[in-house]
Design a protein around this motif. Structure first.
Motif: not given
Length: 270
Positions: A116-123
Motif C-alpha cells: 500500500x502506501x509507502x512509509x519510512x519503516x520500509x527502508x
C-alpha cells in the motif's frame, strides 16, 4: 690338626679312589670361612643379606621414574557427572525470552513488506556504506513521505548522499528505485500489481521460515540442557520440563504463523 680320611688305604693322595671325601675339622672350617669373600659368617650364613625393607627398595622403577599422571579435566568432569550433582536446574525462562526475541526481530523485518502506501519503516533499516562501514539508513538520514509511492531521504552529512543513493539502489532487502534530487534522495516504490504482491507474500513467508528455524534451534538447546541435568532430577521433573519446552515452542511457532498470515492478507487485500 690334620685331615682324616674315610678310606683306610695308606696309598699316596694321587692314587685315592673317586669316592674320596675329606673330612674337615672345625678349626680348618673356621679358617677357610675366615678367608672367604662371601658376605656371611659361620654363626649366621645370611646375616649380611638385605632385609625385606631393603629388598623392597631395590624394586625396579617405572621407566622415567615419573609420578602417576593426574586425571585430565575431561575425565574428572565425566566422573562428576557419573556421581550426579545435587541442585542441578534448568531455567526455561531464558529460552522463552530467546523465542520472544526471535519473534520481535521477525516482526520488525515484516515492516519492510507493504503493497500500500509507502512509509519510512520500509527502508529505515537498509544498510548503506558510510565512511567505510555498513550503517542503518535511519542513523545517517531523515526519512519522510512525499506521496503514496515516494519517500524523501535527507542525509545528515550532504557528502554522504552518493553513498546513500548507491546503498538504497543496490539493496537486496527491498525492490525500489532511487535518484538524487538536489541535496536529497527520492526513493520510489513500484505500483502494486498482482505479480508484485505475490512476490511480497513469498518474501514474507521466507521471513517466517527463518524465524521458525531459529525457534527450533532454541528448543534443541533447551532439550540438551535437560539431558545434561537428568541424572540429578526425578523422572517426573524431566518429563515435565520436556513438555514445557514443547509448549513454549508450539506457542512461538503459532505466533509466527499468525503474524505471517496477517501480513500476507494485508499485502493481498490492498
Amino acid at each position: 690338626s690334620s685331615f682324616s680320611f674315610s678310606s683306610s688305604s695308606s696309598s699316596p693322595s694321587h692314587n685315592l679312589p673317586r669316592s674320596f671325601v675329606p673330612r674337615l675339622s672345625a678349626s680348618h672350617l673356621r679358617g677357610i670361612l675366615a678367608l672367604s669373600p662371601l658376605p656371611c659368617s659361620v654363626s649366621s650364613p645370611i646375616s649380611a643379606w638385605p632385609d625385606a625393607a631393603q629388598r623392597r627398595g631395590f624394586a625396579k622403577k617405572k621407566k622415567g621414574g615419573k609420578a602417576p599422571k593426574e586425571q585430565s579435566s575431561s575425565k574428572k568432569k565425566k566422573e562428576a557427572e557419573d556421581d550426579g550433582e545435587d541442585g542441578e536446574t534448568v531455567d526455561l525462562d531464558v529460552h522463552d525470552q530467546e523465542m520472544d526475541t526471535i519473534f520481535e526481530g521477525m516482526a520488525e523485518n515484516l515492516k519492510r513488506f507493504r503493497a500500500g502506501r509507502a512509509s519510512p519503516e520500509m527502508i529505515e533499516d537498509i544498510k548503506v556504506k558510510i565512511y567505510g562501514a555498513p550503517t542503518p539508513l535511519k542513523s545517517v538520514a531523515q526519512i519522510s513521505v512525499r506521496d503514496a509511492y515516494n519517500l524523501i531521504v535527507a542525509a545528515h552529512d550532504p557528502s554522504t548522499l552518493a553513498d546513500i543513493d548507491s546503498g538504497i539502489r543496490n539493496s537486496d532487502k527491498i525492490n525500489v528505485g532511487a535518484k538524487l534530487e538536489g541535496n536529497k534522495v527520492v526513493v520510489t516504490f513500484p505500483k502494486a500489481t498482482k505479480e508484485t504482491r505475490q512476490d511480497l507474500v513469498k518474501s514474507v513467508k521466507q521471513e517466517g521460515e527463518k524465524a521458525k528455524t531459529r525457534v527450533r534451534k532454541v528448543r534443541q538447546n533447551a532439550l540438551d540442557e535437560i539431558k545434561a541435568a537428568q541424572k540429578a532430577l526425578p523422572k517426573d521433573d524431566v518429563f515435565n520440563l520436556k513438555k514445557e519446552v514443547q509448549d513454549l515452542t508450539d506457542k512461538a511457532i503459532k505466533n509466527i504463523d499468525d503474524a505471517i498470515a496477517q501480513k500476507s492478507e494485508e499485502i493481498t487485500s490492498v
